[in-house]
Design an enzyme around this catalytic site. Structure first.
Site, PDB file in Angstrom:
ATOM      1  N   ASP A   8      23.676  35.025  71.969  1.00 33.34           N
ATOM      2  CA  ASP A   8      23.014  35.122  73.979  1.00 33.34           C
ATOM      3  C   ASP A   8      21.349  35.335  73.028  1.00 33.34           C
ATOM      4  O   ASP A   8      21.305  36.629  72.380  1.00 33.34           O
ATOM      5  CB  ASP A   8      23.518  36.219  74.330  1.00 33.34           C
ATOM      6  CG  ASP A   8      24.812  35.945  75.372  1.00 33.34           C
ATOM      7  OD1 ASP A   8      24.575  34.761  75.465  1.00 33.34           O
ATOM      8  OD2 ASP A   8      24.521  36.048  76.675  1.00 33.34           O
ATOM      9  N   ARG A  40      27.356  25.251  76.820  1.00 35.64           N
ATOM     10  CA  ARG A  40      26.493  26.553  76.509  1.00 35.64           C
ATOM     11  C   ARG A  40      26.002  25.755  75.619  1.00 35.64           C
ATOM     12  O   ARG A  40      26.148  26.765  74.162  1.00 35.64           O
ATOM     13  CB  ARG A  40      26.580  27.597  77.564  1.00 35.64           C
ATOM     14  CG  ARG A  40      26.407  27.980  78.294  1.00 35.64           C
ATOM     15  CD  ARG A  40      26.756  29.463  78.721  1.00 35.64           C
ATOM     16  NE  ARG A  40      27.386  29.733  79.694  1.00 35.64           N
ATOM     17  CZ  ARG A  40      27.383  30.578  80.586  1.00 35.64           C
ATOM     18  NH1 ARG A  40      27.720  32.259  79.343  1.00 35.64           N
ATOM     19  NH2 ARG A  40      27.332  31.039  81.889  1.00 35.64           N
TER      20      ARG A  40
END
Length: 435
Positions: free
Chosen positions: A258, A311
């Protein structure tokens, strides 16, 4: 005399040859293969993505001998990262560091019991219209905090983490690059940490979902970060091996990487992201504009995304340059999409290669979450040129994407023909393949 002159001439010739050889070796040391820096001294090349902007990224390349560490355990790694705050450091990781040798039972708060938790919050008892609360949820949260304290390692500014050899890595740990500047992480195999205490959320979706903590690596509020030649994987604990409760997978994984909460100037190059669901998120909230607007500038190049669900990345707010990556979805992959277009994002996706199995249309490569323009040019799907935006709009006419991200990337050192990308990335990306 003749013999003496001949000997002098021989000595002069030999000396000249030795001098010439020495000069050649010196030149080779300065300009040739022998120039390669020792592990940890490598710096990000100029113009290699966003992390090369405004001064570049060198990590701990200037560390002295006192701040150069070789670690073989998780505790040694955390100690090396915490030692002498502010000093440039190189931390060389040898072997695989296991952050969870104690096992899940070591983190359980007194009174927590999974069987009791499952009984208390069974949808047939609790319902699906409100978040869970009560003693067992409080104990679950306390247990999760204990695990977090054990499995997170915080990487400070001016640090290089580098694996030694072909088999260095971390399992069960979460690297936190938080509030730091100038960080390099290279040559590590990072196995996704397993959350021992996922939370049941009956309001998540139509049927509820289990949600977990602990990404393999998180870049939070940090700048000038270079992540290179790493392998991110679920390893011994793929989602297929996880149990199900209430009809939903007991999800014990979060993301592999992330980049969130105001992080900026990040280059992600020559990595492998494999066998995962929620793989790489850039920007974690639509409501984070105050911290994320003007930031989240990330370059992704020459990475392999193999058998990941979604993602790769999903983008909010940031100017993201994704080029020369290879996306592979093998038979049986629960493929959803590769590139997610989120709020105020400005994604440029150029000269990437996508290998999709039969039955998955190329229109699914892009996923529209919010209205935002995207540039997609020179990409190939299954070896053929593909206009990803046109294909998406044809397959999903109710979710049209607009073309033109409004900016042109300039921080690129090399751009390969997308036809060469599968072979090039397949042979060179990932841990153990530093050159």
């Amino acid at each position: 005399m003749t013999s003496t002159r001949r000997g002098s001439r021989t000595r002069r010739t030999t000396a000249l040859a030795l001098t010439t050889t020495a000069c050649a070796l010196l030149a080779l040391t300065a300009t040739g293969p022998a120039q390669a820096a020792p592990p940890g001294r490598d710096v990000l090349p100029p113009r290699d993505g966003w992390a090369s902007a405004t001064g570049g990224t060198t990590g701990g390349a200037r560390a002295d001998a006192a701040h150069t560490y070789t670690v073989t355990t998780w505790d040694e790694l955390r100690a090396a990262l915490a030692d002498d705050p502010g000093a440039p450091r190189i931390v060389r990781i040898k072997g695989t560091l296991d952050a969870t040798t104690a096992g899940c039972a070591a983190y359980e708060a007194d009174g927590y019991d999974l069987a009791r938790y499952l009984a208390d919050y069974d949808p047939a008892v609790w319902g699906r219209d409100r978040p869970v609360s009560g003693p067992q949820e409080d104990l679950r949260a306390a247990s999760q905090r204990r695990q977090a304290a054990a499995v997170k390692a915080y990487v400070p500014s001016h640090t290089t983490l580098v694996g030694v050899g072909e088999h260095a890595g971390i399992t069960g740990g979460s690297l936190q690059i938080e509030g730091a500047d100038n960080v390099v992480v290279r040559n590590l195999t990072v196995e996704s940490p397993l959350d021992c205490f996922p939370q049941w959320d009956p309001t998540d979706g139509a049927t509820g979902a289990w949600n977990s903590e602990y990404d393999s690596m998180v870049v939070t509020g940090s700048s000038h970060v270079w992540l290179d030649h790493n392998t991110f994987t679920d390893g011994a604990h793929p989602d297929s091996a996880l149990p199900s409760y209430y009809g939903e997978v007991y999800q014990q994984h979060d993301g592999e990487l992330d980049v969130v909460r105001g992080a900026d100037l990040v280059t992600v190059s020559w990595n492998v992201f494999a066998d995962h669901d929620k793989t790489l998120m850039i920007g974690n909230s639509d409501s984070a504009g105050a911290t994320d607007r003007g930031k989240l500038r990330v370059t992704l190049h020459h990475n392999l995304f193999r058998d990941v669900t979604e993602r790769a990345p999903r983008v909010r707010f940031g100017k993201v340059d994704a080029y020369n990556n290879h996306y592979v979805a093998g038979p049986g992959t629960a493929y959803a999409y590769s590139l997610g277009i989120g709020i105020e994002s400005r994604l440029v996706a150029e000269k990437n290669a996508f290998t999709l199995p039969p039955g998955i249309g190329a229109g699914r490569v892009l996923k529209k979450w919010k209205e935002a323009p995207v540039t997609a040019a020179g990409n190939r799907v299954n070896g053929r040129p593909a206009d990803l935006i046109a294909l998406h709009n044809a397959e999903f006419p109710a979710e049209p994407l607009q073309s033109g991200a409004g900016w042109t990337p300039t921080l690129r050192t090399r751009v390969d023909d997308p036809r060469a990308v599968p072979g090039l990335v397949g042979h060179r990306a990932g841990a153990g393949r530093l050159r």
